[in-house]
Design an enzyme around this catalytic site. Structure first.
Site, mmCIF file in Angstrom:
data_model
loop_
_atom_site.group_PDB
_atom_site.id
_atom_site.type_symbol
_atom_site.label_atom_id
_atom_site.label_comp_id
_atom_site.label_asym_id
_atom_site.label_seq_id
_atom_site.Cartn_x
_atom_site.Cartn_y
_atom_site.Cartn_z
ATOM 1 N N GLY A 13 -6.022 14.304 60.583
ATOM 2 C CA GLY A 13 -5.279 15.221 59.907
ATOM 3 C C GLY A 13 -5.586 15.045 58.092
ATOM 4 O O GLY A 13 -5.799 14.072 58.148
ATOM 5 N N THR A 165 -4.605 7.424 56.906
ATOM 6 C CA THR A 165 -3.015 7.848 58.025
ATOM 7 C C THR A 165 -2.348 7.023 57.195
ATOM 8 O O THR A 165 -2.391 6.341 57.133
ATOM 9 C CB THR A 165 -3.860 7.217 58.798
ATOM 10 O OG1 THR A 165 -3.298 7.233 60.420
ATOM 11 C CG2 THR A 165 -3.947 5.765 58.850
ATOM 12 N N ASP A 167 0.173 6.758 59.394
ATOM 13 C CA ASP A 167 0.613 5.651 59.639
ATOM 14 C C ASP A 167 0.020 4.104 59.251
ATOM 15 O O ASP A 167 0.472 3.246 60.300
ATOM 16 C CB ASP A 167 0.076 5.903 61.420
ATOM 17 C CG ASP A 167 0.242 7.338 61.984
ATOM 18 O OD1 ASP A 167 0.551 7.679 61.522
ATOM 19 O OD2 ASP A 167 -0.016 7.344 62.863
ATOM 20 N N ARG A 202 28.187 12.911 60.521
ATOM 21 C CA ARG A 202 27.833 12.162 61.947
ATOM 22 C C ARG A 202 26.353 11.229 62.009
ATOM 23 O O ARG A 202 26.557 10.352 60.920
ATOM 24 C CB ARG A 202 26.512 14.054 61.791
ATOM 25 C CG ARG A 202 27.839 15.268 63.214
ATOM 26 C CD ARG A 202 27.277 15.863 62.665
ATOM 27 N NE ARG A 202 27.880 16.940 62.701
ATOM 28 C CZ ARG A 202 27.344 18.475 63.304
ATOM 29 N NH1 ARG A 202 25.766 18.811 63.171
ATOM 30 N NH2 ARG A 202 28.302 19.637 63.319
ATOM 31 N N GLY A 210 4.061 7.964 63.857
ATOM 32 C CA GLY A 210 4.072 6.714 64.245
ATOM 33 C C GLY A 210 3.855 6.533 66.044
ATOM 34 O O GLY A 210 4.848 6.359 66.220
ATOM 35 N N ARG A 211 2.137 7.071 66.323
ATOM 36 C CA ARG A 211 2.402 6.985 67.555
ATOM 37 C C ARG A 211 2.177 5.880 67.762
ATOM 38 O O ARG A 211 2.932 5.529 69.318
ATOM 39 C CB ARG A 211 0.354 7.712 67.542
ATOM 40 C CG ARG A 211 0.719 8.091 68.882
ATOM 41 C CD ARG A 211 -0.693 8.889 69.125
ATOM 42 N NE ARG A 211 -0.909 9.975 69.587
ATOM 43 C CZ ARG A 211 -0.495 11.255 70.566
ATOM 44 N NH1 ARG A 211 0.243 10.308 71.237
ATOM 45 N NH2 ARG A 211 0.102 12.200 69.991
ATOM 46 N N GLU A 262 7.637 8.083 65.659
ATOM 47 C CA GLU A 262 7.935 9.602 67.080
ATOM 48 C C GLU A 262 6.732 8.368 68.583
ATOM 49 O O GLU A 262 7.557 9.088 70.013
ATOM 50 C CB GLU A 262 6.462 10.232 66.767
ATOM 51 C CG GLU A 262 5.182 9.271 66.582
ATOM 52 C CD GLU A 262 3.893 10.848 66.214
ATOM 53 O OE1 GLU A 262 4.132 11.620 67.276
ATOM 54 O OE2 GLU A 262 2.773 10.338 65.166
ATOM 55 N N ARG A 314 2.750 15.061 55.546
ATOM 56 C CA ARG A 314 1.197 15.089 54.280
ATOM 57 C C ARG A 314 1.390 16.442 53.279
ATOM 58 O O ARG A 314 -0.112 16.620 53.323
ATOM 59 C CB ARG A 314 0.743 15.351 56.066
ATOM 60 C CG ARG A 314 0.537 16.433 57.072
ATOM 61 C CD ARG A 314 -0.599 16.899 57.567
ATOM 62 N NE ARG A 314 -0.364 15.566 58.434
ATOM 63 C CZ ARG A 314 -1.124 15.034 59.210
ATOM 64 N NH1 ARG A 314 -2.038 15.106 58.345
ATOM 65 N NH2 ARG A 314 -1.043 14.286 59.970
#
Length: 396
Positions: A13, A165, A167, A202, A210-211, A262, A314
């Site tokens: 990406g 990245t 991440d 709420r 963040g896989r 994520e 990004r």
């Protein structure tokens, strides 16, 4: 050796700061007399280009110079475009027409009852690098892109790697291009949405990149004083809900906020995945924020607002840190090339700029150290014991 031609590509990406790398490499090479060749769409340029076809060459090969890169660092994205292509694992359907029918090493695997054959077209990649008369290749990417960069260098082609990245999970470095801008954007988005979440009283749930590693969620939580859940630690659902309800009750505006990577999961829950796996075996993850929202509503009746902060982070121009690091990594890469080094990655280690070995892909992503960085009872970053740490609060 005399370096006459340098190739450069961006894989995976896009992140803010990539164009600063490209421009700095071009301007630095012009002082040494080396030519820079941009390889468009990442590794796909070296798997798909047909150098005998003028249209294919135009699509994938772009000579770079001061004129066509002069202003590219003023915007985000990548001037060279990108793709998720893994030359060592290509299916029949992904092979370009001019390669179909050729002999390549293959591997057959079966998963979930589906048998798949993949081909390793590295010999074609090496042939294209030779045909393009490149002396070096600068590969910019995350752990997937750089895993193939390590493979190429082991095959005897000189590679310099630059980590990027959001991440921030590439091994051997404390910082990857794109991370600071991602945190800046996430912080701005969350601060804007506080007014909406508070006005409606709420619980605000923010899903962020963040896989496999929780750095983006953790550092956003660090600077926004929020709770966060990360892939490295499966949290207790009821305990988290109790914490959020308490936060809400003690907030004068009667709202609470939580950030989720994520890949975050709670005990007994696994993030659902959808679609086909990409070239590196990753499927898209469903929104864990929506699932947490459902659990909160079922358990307490409280209303929530779920915001997905992934791809918005990004886009646009890089912040100061990413511009500085990107330009510096590029200058370091040119220094390494002049010194004849290869198989190295530009990095920040111990808070200092370093050239380090390209990470071993078998080791996977760099992960958050729970003992020093994360409070597993409060689901917050650890703020204590930072004296003497490098600027990004972790060591490679």
């Amino acid at each position: 050796m005399s370096v006459k031609r340098i190739g450069i590509l961006t894989g995976g990406g896009d992140v803010p700061g990539l164009n600063s790398v490209i421009k700095t490499v071009v301007y630095g090479s012009s002082e040494t007399g080396a030519e820079v060749i941009g390889l468009r769409r990442g590794w796909e340029a070296l798997t798909h280009v047909n150098l005998e076809d003028p249209a294919s060459r135009t699509r994938y090969v772009l000579p770079l110079n001061r004129d066509n890169t002069r202003v590219i660092d003023r915007t985000g994205g990548t001037f060279l475009h990108s793709s998720r292509t893994n030359p060592s694992k290509m299916t029949e359907s992904k092979l370009p027409a001019h390669l179909k029918g050729k002999e390549f090493p293959s591997k057959t695997s079966t998963k979930d009852g589906v048998t798949k054959v993949t081909y390793d077209v590295t010999q074609q990649v090496l042939a294209n690098l030779e045909a393009l008369k490149l002396d070096y290749l600068i590969a910019i990417g995350g752990d997937d892109t750089l895993s193939y960069a390590a493979r190429l260098d082991s095959e005897g082609f000189r590679v310099i790697a630059i980590p990027k990245t959001m991440d921030n999970d590439v091994r051997n470095t404390e910082y990857c291009i794109g991370f600071s801008t991602a945190i800046t954007r996430a912080t701005e988005a969350i601060e804007r949405q506080r007014t909406t979440v508070g006005s409606h009283e709420r619980i605000g749930i923010f899903r962020i990149f963040g896989r496999d590693a929780g750095y983006t969620a953790l550092y956003t939580a660090y600077v926004t004083s929020m709770r966060c859940c990360i892939p490295e630690y499966k949290f207790n659902l009821q305990h988290l809900i109790e914490l959020l309800i308490t936060d809400k009750q003690y907030n004068p505006s009667n709202y609470a906020l939580i950030i989720l990577s994520e890949g975050a999961e709670w005990d007994g829950y696994q993030v659902k995945e959808v679609g086909e796996a990409d070239a590196f075996g990753h499927k898209k993850k469903m929104n864990v924020g929506e699932d947490l929202s459902d659990e909160i509503k079922k358990s307490t009746g409280e209303e929530t607002i779920v915001s997905d902060l992934t791809y918005d982070l990004r886009s646009g121009s890089p912040d100061f840190v990413d511009k500085m690091v990107a330009s510096t990594f590029a200058s370091m890469a040119m220094d390494c090339i002049q010194q004849g080094q290869h198989g190295v990655m530009m990095a920040i280690s111990g808070g200092c700029y370093q050239a380090v070995p390209i990470p071993d892909p078998k080791l996977g992503s760099r992960r958050v150290d729970l003992n020093t960085m994360y409070n597993t009872r409060r689901y917050r970053p650890n703020y204590a014991n930072k004296l003497g740490l490098p600027i990004f609060l972790t060591r490679a």
